[in-house]
Design an enzyme around this catalytic site. Structure first.
Site, mmCIF file in Angstrom:
data_model
loop_
_atom_site.group_PDB
_atom_site.id
_atom_site.type_symbol
_atom_site.label_atom_id
_atom_site.label_comp_id
_atom_site.label_asym_id
_atom_site.label_seq_id
_atom_site.Cartn_x
_atom_site.Cartn_y
_atom_site.Cartn_z
ATOM 1 N N HIS A 196 -6.018 -15.084 8.509
ATOM 2 C CA HIS A 196 -5.113 -13.947 8.593
ATOM 3 C C HIS A 196 -5.737 -12.754 9.323
ATOM 4 O O HIS A 196 -5.197 -11.663 9.300
ATOM 5 C CB HIS A 196 -4.658 -13.536 7.195
ATOM 6 N N PRO B 283 0.828 -1.217 0.000
ATOM 7 C CA PRO B 283 0.000 0.000 0.000
ATOM 8 C C PRO B 283 0.859 1.263 0.000
ATOM 9 O O PRO B 283 1.871 1.315 0.684
ATOM 10 C CB PRO B 283 -0.784 -0.098 1.311
ATOM 11 N N GLU B 284 0.460 2.230 -0.778
ATOM 12 C CA GLU B 284 1.179 3.507 -0.796
ATOM 13 C C GLU B 284 0.320 4.581 -0.111
ATOM 14 O O GLU B 284 -0.811 4.326 0.299
ATOM 15 C CB GLU B 284 1.525 3.888 -2.237
#
Ligand SMILES: [Zn+2]
Length: 301
Positions: free
Chosen positions: A112, A2-3
Site C-alpha cells: 500500500h 483521520p481528523e
C-alpha cells in the site's frame, strides 16, 4: 478516519523532513488514488524545493519553489512514513516514524506504499493508503482561491477569525441540531464526529439542541456560543498536544481506536461514568444523521 488534530500532527511530522528540502526523486507505484495522479506528477515535483507546509482543514498544502502547491489528503486510511536514507523499513520502527499515528490504525503493508518522495534532507517520505481514498493534487498557488476542494470551507477552528460571533452568525435561524451544524464544513472546517462529540460535552451542550439557540435572531452570540467556541478550540489543542507527545509513548496493534481512547471524554465510551466533575451521569450513544453521538444526558443540556 483521520481528523484535524491528526492531520496537524502529520504536518508537524513532515515539516522537518520536507520543509526547505528538494524533491530528489518521486516514485509513483500506484497513481489511481481517489483521483488519478496527473501524468506529469513526478516531473512537477522533482528538482523543486519545499518552501512551506501548511494545513487547511484536513488538507496538507505543500508550497513549492515552482509556484505550485502539492495538495494532499489522507482520506480514510492514508498515512505517511518518514524514514532516513539507508534505514530499513520494519514494523517496529513505524510507531516512531509515523507522524500522526495516534488513534487510527494504519497499514504497515508495503503493497500500500503508493507514492514515495526522496528528499534532499535524506528523508524518504512514503504515502501508504490501503483504501486509496486519499489523494494528491498539484495546483498553482495563484489558482488556489478557485480550488473547489477548498473554497467552500468555513473558518479554521483554531484560527483567530473563528469566534463566538462568527459561529453565531453561521447558526442563526438554523433548525438543524448543533451536531449537524458543527459537522457542516461550511460552518467550521475540519471538525469530524469525534471532536464534535467531545466539544459538545466539554461545553455541556446537548448534541440535539437546535443550532439557532446559540444566537439571537439577528445572530448575536449568547453565552452558549462563547462556551462552545472555547470548547472546540480546547479539545483540538489538547488532541494536537497529545498526538505530538504520544508518538513515542505508545504503541498499539489492536482495532480502530486504541491506547488513545483515554484522551476522549465521551467518544466511544458508552456506559462509562461521565467525566464532568460532580456529574453522576453515564455516557450514552445515539445515532444522529447516520453517525454515532456519544454524550452525557445528565450534564449536556
Ligand atoms: Zn455528565
Amino acid at each position: 478516519m483521520p481528523e484535524l488534530p491528526e492531520v496537524e500532527t502529520v504536518r508537524r511530522g513532515l515539516e522537518p523532513a520536507m520543509d526547505g528540502a528538494r524533491f530528489v526523486k518521486v516514485e509513483v507505484h500506484r497513481g489511481d488514488l481517489r483521483w488519478p495522479l496527473p501524468k506529469d506528477f513526478a516531473q512537477r515535483l522533482e528538482g523543486k524545493t519545499v518552501t512551506g507546509i501548511g494545513r487547511r482543514a484536513k488538507y496538507l498544502l505543500t508550497d513549492l519553489s515552482s509556484g505550485d502547491v502539492l495538495l494532499m489528503h489522507l482520506g480514510m486510511s492514508g498515512s505517511f512514513y518518514v524514514f532516513r536514507e539507508g534505514q530499513v523499513r520494519s514494523p517496529e520502527q513505524n510507531g516512531d516514524e509515523t507522524p500522526g499515528r495516534y488513534y487510527h490504525e494504519r497499514s504497515q503493508h508495503v503493497a500500500h506504499d503508493h507514492v514515495i518522495f526522496h528528499m534532499s534532507s535524506g528523508a524518504i517520505v512514503t504515502f501508504n493508503d490501503p483504501r486509496r481514498f486519499g489523494f494528491m493534487k498539484i495546483v498553482a498557488r495563484k489558482k488556489l482561491d478557485a480550488e473547489p476542494l477548498l473554497n467552500g470551507l468555513g473558518p479554521e477552528p483554531l484560527g483567530n477569525e473563528f469566534d463566538a460571533a462568527m459561529l453565531a452568525q453561521a447558526c442563526k435561524g438554523k433548525k438543524t441540531s448543533l451536531k449537524a451544524a458543527l459537522s457542516d464544513q461550511r460552518v467550521v472546517a475540519g471538525l469530524g464526529n469525534i471532536y464534535v462529540c467531545e466539544a459538545l460535552h466539554r461545553a455541556l451542550l446537548s448534541s440535539k439542541r437546535m443550532a439557532s439557540t446559540i444566537a439571537s435572531r439577528n445572530g448575536v452570540p449568547n453565552e452558549r456560543a462563547e462556551r462552545l467556541v472555547e470548547a472546540i478550540k480546547a479539545v483540538l489543542k489538547d488532541a494536537i498536544k497529545a498526538g505530538g507527545s504520544s508518538l513515542r509513548d505508545h504503541k498499539r496493534t489492536d482495532g480502530e481506536l486504541g491506547t488513545f481512547q483515554h484522551h476522549f471524554r465521551v467518544y466511544d465510551r458508552e456506559g462509562q461514568k461521565c467525566p464532568t466533575p460532580g456529574c453522576r451521569g453515564t455516557v450514552k450513544r445515539i445515532v444522529q444523521n447516520g453517525r454515532s453521538t456519544f454524550y452525557c444526558p445528565a450534564c449536556q443540556k
